[in-house]
Motif scaffolding. Sequence first.
Motif, PDB file in Angstrom:
ATOM      1  N   SER A 168      83.863  43.987  88.683  1.00 41.56           N
ATOM      2  CA  SER A 168      82.541  44.560  88.938  1.00 41.56           C
ATOM      3  C   SER A 168      82.341  45.631  90.197  1.00 41.56           C
ATOM      4  N   PHE A 169      81.724  46.681  89.681  1.00 38.19           N
ATOM      5  CA  PHE A 169      81.695  47.917  90.679  1.00 38.19           C
ATOM      6  C   PHE A 169      80.323  48.533  90.592  1.00 38.19           C
ATOM      7  N   TYR A 170      79.753  48.897  91.924  1.00 39.59           N
ATOM      8  CA  TYR A 170      78.465  49.521  91.880  1.00 39.59           C
ATOM      9  C   TYR A 170      79.301  50.929  91.998  1.00 39.59           C
ATOM     10  N   SER A 171      78.915  51.815  91.262  1.00 38.64           N
ATOM     11  CA  SER A 171      79.475  53.401  91.343  1.00 38.64           C
ATOM     12  C   SER A 171      78.759  54.005  92.191  1.00 38.64           C
ATOM     13  N   ALA A 172      77.310  53.706  92.305  1.00 41.32           N
ATOM     14  CA  ALA A 172      76.340  54.415  93.547  1.00 41.32           C
ATOM     15  C   ALA A 172      75.903  53.381  94.500  1.00 41.32           C
ATOM     16  N   LEU A 173      75.902  53.867  95.591  1.00 42.99           N
ATOM     17  CA  LEU A 173      75.664  52.991  96.672  1.00 42.99           C
ATOM     18  C   LEU A 173      74.531  53.618  97.689  1.00 42.99           C
ATOM     19  N   PRO A 174      73.386  52.897  97.962  1.00 41.25           N
ATOM     20  CA  PRO A 174      72.421  53.649  98.765  1.00 41.25           C
ATOM     21  C   PRO A 174      72.882  53.856 100.294  1.00 41.25           C
ATOM     22  N   GLU A 175      72.836  54.819 100.809  1.00 32.76           N
ATOM     23  CA  GLU A 175      73.351  55.242 102.211  1.00 32.76           C
ATOM     24  C   GLU A 175      72.672  54.189 103.111  1.00 32.76           C
ATOM     25  N   ASP A 176      71.791  53.643 103.058  1.00 27.42           N
ATOM     26  CA  ASP A 176      71.171  52.606 103.923  1.00 27.42           C
ATOM     27  C   ASP A 176      71.678  51.108 103.876  1.00 27.42           C
ATOM     28  N   SER A 177      72.847  51.001 102.994  1.00 28.82           N
ATOM     29  CA  SER A 177      73.172  49.582 102.664  1.00 28.82           C
ATOM     30  C   SER A 177      73.915  49.141 104.028  1.00 28.82           C
ATOM     31  N   VAL A 178      73.713  47.811 104.162  1.00 34.04           N
ATOM     32  CA  VAL A 178      74.064  47.194 105.713  1.00 34.04           C
ATOM     33  C   VAL A 178      75.501  47.048 105.602  1.00 34.04           C
ATOM     34  N   PRO A 179      76.329  46.955 106.618  1.00 39.41           N
ATOM     35  CA  PRO A 179      77.759  46.622 106.637  1.00 39.41           C
ATOM     36  C   PRO A 179      77.905  45.109 106.107  1.00 39.41           C
ATOM     37  N   GLY A 180      78.906  45.066 105.223  1.00 37.42           N
ATOM     38  CA  GLY A 180      79.228  43.775 104.530  1.00 37.42           C
ATOM     39  C   GLY A 180      78.696  43.728 103.213  1.00 37.42           C
ATOM     40  N   THR A 181      78.110  45.004 102.617  1.00 32.54           N
ATOM     41  CA  THR A 181      77.496  45.110 101.187  1.00 32.54           C
ATOM     42  C   THR A 181      78.720  45.025 100.312  1.00 32.54           C
ATOM     43  N   ILE A 182      78.630  44.353  99.173  1.00 27.13           N
ATOM     44  CA  ILE A 182      79.662  44.102  98.345  1.00 27.13           C
ATOM     45  C   ILE A 182      79.619  45.440  97.204  1.00 27.13           C
ATOM     46  N   ILE A 183      80.572  46.063  97.105  1.00 29.05           N
ATOM     47  CA  ILE A 183      80.732  47.362  96.186  1.00 29.05           C
ATOM     48  C   ILE A 183      81.432  46.770  95.063  1.00 29.05           C
ATOM     49  N   ALA A 184      82.665  46.113  94.962  1.00 22.71           N
ATOM     50  CA  ALA A 184      83.287  45.541  93.908  1.00 22.71           C
ATOM     51  C   ALA A 184      83.930  44.506  94.069  1.00 22.71           C
ATOM     52  N   MET A 185      84.242  43.926  93.174  1.00 27.19           N
ATOM     53  CA  MET A 185      84.854  42.458  92.922  1.00 27.19           C
ATOM     54  C   MET A 185      86.206  42.918  92.091  1.00 27.19           C
ATOM     55  N   ILE A 186      87.428  42.581  92.722  1.00 26.85           N
ATOM     56  CA  ILE A 186      88.694  43.010  91.997  1.00 26.85           C
ATOM     57  C   ILE A 186      89.499  41.829  91.800  1.00 26.85           C
TER      58      ILE A 186
END
Length: 805
Positions: free
Chosen positions: A350-368
Motif C-alpha cells: 500500500s502506498f500513498y503517492s500524495a501526502l499533505p504537508e501538515d502530516s504529523v510525524p509517524g504518519t504511515i506512507i507505505a506498507m512494504i
Amino acid sequence: MAMRKNRLLEWPLCVFVVCAFSVYPVAGQVRYSIPEEMTLGSFVGDIAKDLGLEPQRLVAGRARIFSAGDSEYVGLDREKGQLLVKERMDREQLCAEMPACSFSFDVILENPMELFRVTVEVLDINDNSPVFPKRDIELEISELAVPGARFSIESAVDQDVGENALQKYILNPTDHFNLNIQGRIDDSKHIEMVLQKPLDREKTKHHYLTLTAVDGGDPQRSGTVQIHIVVLDVNDNAPAFSQATYKAFVPENAAKGTLITTVSATDADEGSSVIIEYYFEHATKSIQELFTIDPISGEVRVVGDIDYEKNKQFQIKVKAKDHGGLTDSCGIVIDVIDINDNIPKITVMSFYSALPEDSVPGTIIAMINIQDLDSAENAKITCSIHNNLPFKMESSLSNYYNLVTESVLDREQTAEYNITITAVDGGSPPLSSKKTLSLKISDVNDHSPQFQQESYDAYVFENNVPSRSFFSVRATDADRGPNARVSYFLEDGSLNGAPLSAYLTVNSNSGVLYAVKPFDYEQIKSFKINVKAQDGGSPPLSGNVTINIFIKDENDNVPQVLYPVQTSSSLVAEMVPRSADVGYLVTKVVAVDVDSGQNAWLSYKLQKATDRALFEVGLQNGEIRTIRQVTDKDAVKQKLTVIVEDNGQPSRSATVNVNVVVADSFPEVLSEFTDFTVDREYDNNLTFYLVLALAVVSVLFIFSIIAIVTVKIYRWRQNRLFYKSAANLPVIPFYPPVYPDGTLGTLQRVYNYEVCGTTDSRMSNVKFARPYSQNTLVDVSCMGTMQRENREQEDADVDGELAYQ
C-alpha cells in the motif's frame, strides 16, 4: 464427478479468529479451513463479520488482498464482505505430501491503514487413486530360494494424505508368497514379498500374481500391478549394501556431474552372479530429472538444477540386483545446502503517492513486504532508506515494514521526494535490491500572501482622469493551486469624512489601483491606504501593506493679487512726489498662487504704462520703482498695468491696474482726483444674471395676481349657483331627533341656534337663543318662509360686496 461435488459440499467450513495481534499494524488474524477442489466463486468466509468490521469499512478503506506468491486463490467481495474462491486449489500441487496444507495472505485497509492476516487451510479429499510406478513387474527368483526369502516390490503412490492415503495391500494368489510391510526411514510404506514354500522350476517356470493397493477414502480407491515371477536356476546369495542409509550433502546450484555419494553392495556368490546392477527404486520424476546413478559403480551424480527453495531434502531408494535375480535395497538422504542466490524481493502493499504537508510525524506512507527465499542468515533482511530524508523504516512484522514520516514536511522547500528503499540480506556476499517510490507533497494553506515591501509610495497628478490606473501592488504566496490564488481588497477607511472607496478602488485580481474621481492638490496633498492580499485557502490567510499616496500639483490656479485691492466702488492711487529720485519705491504688488513648487513661483512684468520710461516693476518682488527723475513735464495721472505670471507649464497669469499720481501735496492730489477717470469693467455675466433674476421675479408676480383673481371669481360663481338651486327645492319638514317619526306628543326642551356668517370673511358668529318652553309649538311652514327670506338677504349682501370690490 457428481458424487465428488456432493462430497465437497459435505465438508464443514471451520473458522478460527485470533484478534488483537500484538504488533501494529496487524489488527487481527483469521483462519479458515476449506476442502480442496472447490468450484470458483464458492464461499470461503465472511471476513467482515469474523473481524468485527462493518461492510462499509471494506468499501471506504479500499480493502484488497495481498499475496506474496504468484497465485491468488481467494478473492474479496468488498460489497458483501465475503471471501470467495478465485482459483482452483489442488492440495497435492500446493503442498505435495505435507500432511498439513495451508496458505496465507493479507487483507489491507486504508484510512486508517490496517492489516489483517488470513490463513486458509486446504483439507484433503479422496481425489487420487493409488498408482504403482509400473503396470507390470517382473522378478527373477532362483529355485533354490529358501522359504522366508524376501523380495522387494516398488510400492504404490497415493497423493492424498491422512485417511485418504494408501492404507493396505492385497496379494492374490498367496499359495507361494505373502506380503510383509515394513516401516522405512522415510516413514513410507515399503512392501516385500516373502517366499512361503520352495519353488520348483521343473514344475512351474512362471508365476503370475496381482498386487492391489487400497486407500482409506470413502468410497475407496485402488490401484493394481501385475507381478510376473520367473524361476531361475541356483543363485543362493543375494547382494548386500554396506549401509542401510546413506547420507549426503549437496549445495544448491551444484554443477551438473557433481558426485554426491557412492553406494556399494557385495555378493558372496561367484561367477556371473557376482555382477551387481544399481538403479533407483520408485524414483519420482523430479528425482530422475535431478540425479542419476551409475548402474555399475553406484555413483550418484547431479544431472539437473538443484534449488534449495524448491526442495530442501531428497530421499531416494536404491536397489542392487545380481544376475541371479536376488536384490537388496538401501536409502539415500540428500540434504540441500542453501547458498545466497536469491535477492530480496520488495513488494509495495500500500502506498500513498500524495501526502499533505501538515502530516504529523509517524504518519504511515507505505506498507512494504520483503521476501527472501533463502534461509537462515541468507534470509535475514535489513531495510533502509537514505539518511537525509525526513522518513524512516519501521518493522511491524516479520518481513513487513512501514515507511513513516520522521519530521515535519514543508512542500515549499521540497515538493516531491524520490524515496529509494534498499533491502540487503545477511548472506556472504550479501545481495540487495532497491525500489524507488515517488512521493508528492500536497499543499496546505500554511503561508500568507507576502508583499515585496512593507510600504509603497504612489504618486498621482491632481485633476487626474477618473477610472484610470495609477499604481499597482503584487503579493506572492508560496503555496500552490487555490491556496496561492491572491485577491486584493481595500481596507475600510475614510478621507475628509468620505469613505476611501469614494476616491479609489483596487482590482481584486491584479492589484491595480484606480482613481474613482479627480484629486485636488489644494484639498488633499497626501494620504495613506491599506491594501489586504488574501489567498483562496480554507481558512484564508492574508497580508497587509501600506501605500502612501502623494498628490502631485498641476498648474491649475491663476495667481491672486492681494495688493493693491481692485474694487469698482473706490479708487486707490499711489502718490509720487515730484522730487522723487531714481529708484523711488512707489508701491509693491503682492500676489500669491495656491499651487506649489514651480507652479507657485511668480514673476511680475509691466504690461502697459502711461509713461514706460518712468516706472519699472521688480521681476521677482513686484516692487514698482522710478527709473528716472520725475520732471514737471510728467503727467500727474499715471496708470500702470502689471501682469503677474506663474512658472507652470503652461503658465497662468493675472493683471492688476495701479494708479499713480505725481504730486507734492495732498490738496493737489484732491484737485486732480475729481477729474481722475476711473475705468470700470463690468462683469457681463453678473449683469446677465441680474437681468434674468428681475425677469423671473416679474413673471412670478404677474402669475400670482392672475391666480388670486381666478380663485375669487370661481368662489363667487359657486355661491351663486348654490343659492339659485336651493330656492327651487321643495320645503322638507324637519323633525328634530326628539320627535318620534313626526308624530305629535310631549316635546322635550329644544334649543334655538342662530348662526351668522359671511362668504369672504373669516369672521363668524353663533348665538344661543333661549330655549323654547315645552308649551311652545314651532310652525314648520313658517320655517320655510324664514329660510327664503334669509337667502334673499344673503344674495343682496353678496351683490353689494361685489359692487364694492
